[in-house]
Enzyme design. Structure first.
Site, PDB file in Angstrom:
ATOM      1  N   GLN A 128       8.864  -0.322  -6.394  1.00 56.90           N
ATOM      2  CA  GLN A 128       8.805   1.131  -6.203  1.00 56.90           C
ATOM      3  C   GLN A 128       9.762   1.568  -5.096  1.00 56.90           C
ATOM      4  O   GLN A 128       9.536   1.267  -3.927  1.00 56.90           O
ATOM      5  CB  GLN A 128       7.366   1.502  -5.820  1.00 56.90           C
ATOM      6  CG  GLN A 128       7.152   2.970  -5.499  1.00 56.90           C
ATOM      7  CD  GLN A 128       5.720   3.230  -5.033  1.00 56.90           C
ATOM      8  OE1 GLN A 128       5.153   2.422  -4.284  1.00 56.90           O
ATOM      9  NE2 GLN A 128       5.122   4.309  -5.478  1.00 56.90           N
ATOM     10  N   SER A 131       9.857   5.313  -0.557  1.00 55.14           N
ATOM     11  CA  SER A 131       9.970   5.570   0.883  1.00 55.14           C
ATOM     12  C   SER A 131      11.356   5.255   1.418  1.00 55.14           C
ATOM     13  O   SER A 131      12.036   4.338   0.951  1.00 55.14           O
ATOM     14  CB  SER A 131       8.962   4.713   1.653  1.00 55.14           C
ATOM     15  OG  SER A 131       7.672   4.905   1.145  1.00 55.14           O
ATOM     16  N   GLU A 245      -1.130   5.066  -8.876  1.00 57.76           N
ATOM     17  CA  GLU A 245      -1.172   4.097  -7.787  1.00 57.76           C
ATOM     18  C   GLU A 245      -2.471   4.246  -7.001  1.00 57.76           C
ATOM     19  O   GLU A 245      -3.159   3.273  -6.705  1.00 57.76           O
ATOM     20  CB  GLU A 245       0.031   4.299  -6.849  1.00 57.76           C
ATOM     21  CG  GLU A 245      -0.028   3.376  -5.627  1.00 57.76           C
ATOM     22  CD  GLU A 245       1.236   3.397  -4.769  1.00 57.76           C
ATOM     23  OE1 GLU A 245       2.053   4.316  -4.927  1.00 57.76           O
ATOM     24  OE2 GLU A 245       1.367   2.476  -3.936  1.00 57.76           O
TER      25      GLU A 245
HETATM   26  C1  LIG Z   1       2.306  -2.866   2.940  1.00 61.63           C
HETATM   27  C2  LIG Z   1       3.055  -1.661   2.522  1.00 61.63           C
HETATM   28  C3  LIG Z   1       3.643  -1.613   1.274  1.00 61.63           C
HETATM   29  C4  LIG Z   1       4.392  -0.505   0.884  1.00 61.63           C
HETATM   30  N1  LIG Z   1       5.007  -0.531  -0.330  1.00 61.63           N
HETATM   31  C5  LIG Z   1       5.831   0.490  -0.684  1.00 61.63           C
HETATM   32  C6  LIG Z   1       6.599   0.428  -1.867  1.00 61.63           C
HETATM   33  O1  LIG Z   1       6.505  -0.525  -2.616  1.00 61.63           O
HETATM   34  N2  LIG Z   1       7.437   1.432  -2.151  1.00 61.63           N
HETATM   35  C7  LIG Z   1       7.555   2.514  -1.347  1.00 61.63           C
HETATM   36  O2  LIG Z   1       8.318   3.400  -1.671  1.00 61.63           O
HETATM   37  N3  LIG Z   1       6.847   2.622  -0.198  1.00 61.63           N
HETATM   38  C8  LIG Z   1       5.984   1.616   0.155  1.00 61.63           C
HETATM   39  N4  LIG Z   1       5.286   1.695   1.330  1.00 61.63           N
HETATM   40  C9  LIG Z   1       5.518   2.813   2.230  1.00 61.63           C
HETATM   41  C10 LIG Z   1       4.377   3.775   2.377  1.00 61.63           C
HETATM   42  O3  LIG Z   1       4.228   4.580   1.265  1.00 61.63           O
HETATM   43  C11 LIG Z   1       4.666   4.594   3.662  1.00 61.63           C
HETATM   44  O4  LIG Z   1       4.571   3.710   4.740  1.00 61.63           O
HETATM   45  C12 LIG Z   1       3.690   5.718   3.848  1.00 61.63           C
HETATM   46  O5  LIG Z   1       3.883   6.710   2.899  1.00 61.63           O
HETATM   47  C13 LIG Z   1       3.808   6.345   5.252  1.00 61.63           C
HETATM   48  O6  LIG Z   1       5.108   6.667   5.594  1.00 61.63           O
HETATM   49  P1  LIG Z   1       5.726   6.173   6.985  1.00 61.63           P
HETATM   50  O7  LIG Z   1       5.551   4.726   7.063  1.00 61.63           O
HETATM   51  O8  LIG Z   1       7.078   6.714   7.085  1.00 61.63           O
HETATM   52  O9  LIG Z   1       4.794   6.834   8.086  1.00 61.63           O
HETATM   53  P2  LIG Z   1       4.890   8.322   8.630  1.00 61.63           P
HETATM   54  O10 LIG Z   1       5.007   9.247   7.486  1.00 61.63           O
HETATM   55  O11 LIG Z   1       5.894   8.376   9.695  1.00 61.63           O
HETATM   56  O12 LIG Z   1       3.432   8.513   9.232  1.00 61.63           O
HETATM   57  C14 LIG Z   1       3.060   8.090  10.534  1.00 61.63           C
HETATM   58  C15 LIG Z   1       1.670   8.629  10.789  1.00 61.63           C
HETATM   59  O13 LIG Z   1       1.703  10.048  10.801  1.00 61.63           O
HETATM   60  C16 LIG Z   1       0.731  10.558   9.924  1.00 61.63           C
HETATM   61  N5  LIG Z   1       1.131  11.844   9.372  1.00 61.63           N
HETATM   62  C17 LIG Z   1       2.285  12.141   8.769  1.00 61.63           C
HETATM   63  N6  LIG Z   1       2.262  13.413   8.348  1.00 61.63           N
HETATM   64  C18 LIG Z   1       1.070  13.925   8.685  1.00 61.63           C
HETATM   65  C19 LIG Z   1       0.428  15.205   8.516  1.00 61.63           C
HETATM   66  N7  LIG Z   1       1.032  16.201   7.905  1.00 61.63           N
HETATM   67  N8  LIG Z   1      -0.824  15.354   9.012  1.00 61.63           N
HETATM   68  C20 LIG Z   1      -1.458  14.340   9.637  1.00 61.63           C
HETATM   69  N9  LIG Z   1      -0.900  13.127   9.815  1.00 61.63           N
HETATM   70  C21 LIG Z   1       0.344  12.925   9.343  1.00 61.63           C
HETATM   71  C22 LIG Z   1       0.615   9.504   8.869  1.00 61.63           C
HETATM   72  O14 LIG Z   1      -0.586   9.628   8.146  1.00 61.63           O
HETATM   73  C23 LIG Z   1       0.680   8.247   9.696  1.00 61.63           C
HETATM   74  O15 LIG Z   1      -0.564   7.982  10.255  1.00 61.63           O
HETATM   75  C24 LIG Z   1       4.517   0.598   1.749  1.00 61.63           C
HETATM   76  C25 LIG Z   1       3.898   0.574   2.996  1.00 61.63           C
HETATM   77  C26 LIG Z   1       3.179  -0.544   3.400  1.00 61.63           C
HETATM   78  C27 LIG Z   1       2.541  -0.546   4.739  1.00 61.63           C
END
Ligand SMILES: Cc1cc2nc3c(=O)[nH]c(=O)nc-3n(C[C@H](O)[C@H](O)[C@H](O)COP(=O)(O)OP(=O)(O)OC[C@H]3O[C@@H](n4cnc5c(N)ncnc54)[C@H](O)[C@@H]3O)c2cc1C
Lengths: 389, 361
Positions: A128, A131, A245
């Site tokens: 996928q 991100s 998902e």
């Molecule tokens: C093990 C693992 C596997 C993954 N696999 C995939 C994959 O296969 N493909 C893919 O595309 N992605 C994948 N991801 C990515 C995942 O979807 C993202 O990590 C997730 O969407 C969060 O984005 P970020 O890491 O940028 O955190 P951020 O978006 O930077 O968030 C940081 C914190 O801020 C909070 N936050 C953000 N916005 C708000 C809001 N409006 N209100 C309150 N809180 C908020 C979040 O909830 C979080 O706690 C994976 C992640 C992990 C950990």
């Protein structure tokens, strides 16, 4: 229940009796969701071939795409019979759980015939590409660019946290076709991971393994045939896929053995046969009761939803499922105590080491598939109609 | 004499300065990646001893600073902030046990070399996965020449480095030098990458090996209170790291720290940490003063610290999103050490139960 379904039950029981290797009974979690899955044995490979031929890895998919064309009712019976036999499907991953159902809904006949059979028999793996470093929760701000070059798209940019990219044959990716329109400028591409210009760099996780990656696209040519839906429809399709998902994640802990059984074999028992640790007993009961409440809610929502596929309520189910997976991992370590804190090597049994890694990995369940906070945001805004100021 | 507030600040500052100079988290990473069973860098340990910290709780007449566990807690917390890998907490707890339960000869034999940093000591109590000091199976029997000890302690902190073990057996506590014939140890690789070992004992000890005045619960309370202090240090660091991230990470065109959903949770974490800060200080002071309520206060500190740190580390990973799950980011290192400390000397559940018992219900 109708006699037809009784017939189906008997037939599936017989078939499982003949084809499911008893030696694999109950090993589903070890093979399918373990940090360190065992090497596939001949029995495993034979089982995978047999179930793929039968189409029961994706039982409700139409036969022409590699499924068995079962009704939801028959699929539920099959799941019960498999559970009763300790059987499990070796065909899984993102293709089965999220991409396949989305392709069934939005793909052209040609795209379905091309991509679904390889998912159905477990031979083609998908990852996928959603991100990006700057686009996580705010997924729609993604920047990975796809320029229209007539007969193909030219893709340039970076994805991150791409689970399984290093083992995948294909990637379903959200890309930017129009920089001037945040949501309407996103398109959904299927990208062959062997295309020139695709580079994958595994990232080590806190649990020690490297199941996710940075994925770079450097002038990657993607044929126009690999666009799912229309140009600019990526956000709608991409969100639909996320519902699949999230629905899948909510089901993660649905067929795991109950914790109390483990606790009873590991911990002190009082004279009347209860767990002596009263606090742990209550926490285990709370966890098991929450799991039951979730299962009942999943069933209720399924029976109430008219149109096919998962409804918006998957966001609440995902959050409960994530809590359950994490609390369960936490309670496993409570039960094992220091024995569950081993990292590797001598002095620990394999399930103890596994519990430790699983506890670490479980921290991700409330992050991937959209964080718990983002699910709550969806519930508050889209289901409850609450608005930002 | 307890330290004044001013002296406490000075001590904490000097620990902070030492950590920044000698052993930031990158140093812990080096130790971890080297995978030496010792679990720490001997040069860092020499430097810690040179600061006089190994003898912080040892009386001045035995070569220590005589500042008690309250001061020790400040140092242990300060080292915890940067995950400094060292046998300091284990050694201080053992030194407190000898000070409390040893006779003059035992003190003279061990305390000066502990204060110098040449002896490394650790208390060996737990025998299974759970802290259960009321049901120890390690046997101590009287024999003609003294004592015969047999049993296994599968997860002893600093077990690979210790030169002296304070072993809890069914009939008391015993001083067992690591080179005693019949003592065998094997390193155990655990989640926090520190120097744990399984120690098995089939040893004969001289008659004067028993800490005859030691009370096991008091000895363990030293371990527990110092664990709570280290947990507080971990929490302070993880929380600061998380606040920094809330201030810089941008999603939806704003810093994530501008979302009230996260602001309120950060406020809750701060609240939980502040409560633990008070409990840890009260528990350590009560131990130094041998106060009547020291047991209750130690259980309070350990239970509150366990729940608090579990929450703080969990939330820290969550608020970091994907990057919090990577090995490259420090937050996971704290998560792992935190889980080890959660069980050390008893979980929160153990201490809630103990608190209730101590208070007659
Ligand atoms: C093990 C693992 C596997 C993954 N696999 C995939 C994959 O296969 N493909 C893919 O595309 N992605 C994948 N991801 C990515 C995942 O979807 C993202 O990590 C997730 O969407 C969060 O984005 P970020 O890491 O940028 O955190 P951020 O978006 O930077 O968030 C940081 C914190 O801020 C909070 N936050 C953000 N916005 C708000 C809001 N409006 N209100 C309150 N809180 C908020 C979040 O909830 C979080 O706690 C994976 C992640 C992990 C950990």
């Amino acid at each position: 229940m109708a006699s037809g379904s009784e017939g189906f039950r008997r037939a599936s029981r017989d078939w499982l009796g003949t084809h499911f290797p008893r030696a694999l009974a109950g090993l589903g979690p070890r093979y399918m969701s373990s940090e360190t899955p065992p090497e596939p044995t001949p029995a495993f490979l034979a089982w995978k071939r047999a179930i793929a031929e039968k189409g029961w890895g994706v039982p409700t998919w139409p036969c022409q795409y590699g499924g068995a064309g079962l009704s939801e009712e028959e699929a539920a019976i099959l799941a019960e019979e498999m559970a009763a036999a300790g059987a499990w499907t070796p065909i899984g991953g993102m293709g089965v759980m999220m991409f396949g159902p989305t392709l069934l809904e939005y793909g052209t006949e040609q795209q379905k015939l091309r991509h679904l059979p390889g998912i159905a028999d477990g031979s083609i793996r998908w990852c996928q590409g959603y991100s990006e470093p700057g686009a996580g929760s705010d997924l729609a701000s993604l920047q990975c660019r796809a320029e229209d070059k007539g007969d193909h798209f030219l893709v340039n940019g970076q994805k991150v946290w791409t689970s399984g990219a290093q083992w995948s044959d294909w990637c379903f990716a959200l890309v930017r076709t129009d920089p001037s329109d945040k949501r309407g400028g996103i398109s959904f591409l299927m990208i062959d991971m062997r295309s020139p210009g695709v580079t994958v760099k595994p990232i080590r996780m806190i649990s020690g393994s490297s199941p996710f990656c940075e994925t770079f696209f450097d002038n990657v040519e993607v044929p126009k045939d690999n666009l799912l839906g229309a140009t600019g429809q990526g956000w709608t399709i991409g969100k639909r896929l996320l519902q699949h998902e999230r629905g899948g994640i909510s089901q993660m802990s649905s067929d795991v053995p109950p914790l109390h059984a483990l606790a009873l074999t590991h911990l002190a028992i009082s004279d009347d046969g209860r767990l002596a640790d009263g606090e742990l007993r209550v926490r285990i009961a709370r966890c098991e009761m929450e799991a039951l409440a979730l299962a009942l809610t999943v069933a209720r929502i399924q029976s109430e939803s008219e149109e096919g596929g998962p409804p918006q309520a998957t966001s609440i189910l995902k959050n409960v499922g994530a809590w359950l997976a994490q609390e369960r991992a936490e309670l496993m370590l409570e039960i094992l105590g220091t024995r569950g804190l081993g990292w590797e090597g001598a002095g620990f049994a394999a399930p103890e080491l596994e519990a430790c890694r699983q506890w670490l990995f479980s921290k991700a369940v409330s992050i991937y598939g959209g964080t718990t906070e983002i699910q709550n945001d969806i519930v508050a805004k889209r289901m409850l109609g609450l608005k930002d100021a | 004499m307890p330290l004044s507030i001013q002296e406490q600040t000075m001590l904490a500052d000097s620990v902070g300065a030492w950590v920044a100079r000698e052993s930031p988290v990158t140093a812990f990473r080096r130790v971890r990646d080297a995978a030496d069973p010792l679990g720490f860098d001997p040069a860092a340990w020499r430097s810690i001893a040179a600061m006089g910290w190994a003898g912080i709780a040892i009386s001045e007449d035995q070569g220590g600073a005589g500042l008690g566990l309250a001061a020790a807690g400040l140092i242990v917390a300060g080292l915890g902030r940067a995950l400094v890998a060292s046998p300091l907490a284990a050694t201080i707890a053992a030194s407190a046990a000898i000070l409390h339960g040893g006779d003059e000869a035992q003190r003279r034999l061990w305390l000066p070399s502990i204060a110098e940093g040449t002896a490394i000591a650790s208390i060996a109590c737990d025998e299974g996965g759970h802290h259960d000091p009321a049901r120890l199976r390690t046997k101590a029997e009287r024999v003609a020449s003294g004592w015969r000890l047999s049993g296994v302690k599968p997860f002893v902190a600093e077990g690979s480095a210790a030169t002296l073990f304070v072993v809890a057996a069914d009939t008391g506590l015993f001083l067992v030098p690591a080179d005693t014939q019949g003592l065998a140890r094997e390193p155990r690789s655990m989640m926090d990458s520190r120097g744990h070992a399984s120690v098995s004992l089939d040893v004969t000890l001289p008659a004067d090996a028993r800490l005859s005045d030691a009370d096991l619960d008091t000895v363990l309370d030293g371990v527990r209170a110092l664990a709570a202090a280290e947990m507080l240090g971990l929490a302070d660091a993880v929380f600061a790291m998380t606040l920094d991230y809330l201030r810089v990470r941008v999603q939806f065109g704003r810093t994530i720290g501008s979302f009230q959903a996260l602001q309120h949770r950060a406020a809750t974490l701060f609240t939980r940490i502040e409560l633990v800060r008070s409990c840890v200080a009260a528990a350590l002071a009560a131990l130094d003063a041998r106060a009547d309520d020291s047991r209750s206060l130690v259980s309070l500190a350990k239970a509150q610290a366990g729940d608090m740190l579990n929450l703080v580390t969990r939330e820290a990973v969550q608020m970091h999103g994907g990057i919090g799950m990577t090995d490259e980011h420090d937050v996971g290192l704290y998560l792992k050490r935190a889980k080890m400390l959660e069980g050390a000397g008893g979980t929160s559940a153990f201490h809630r139960d103990r608190y209730a018992r101590l208070n007659g219900y």
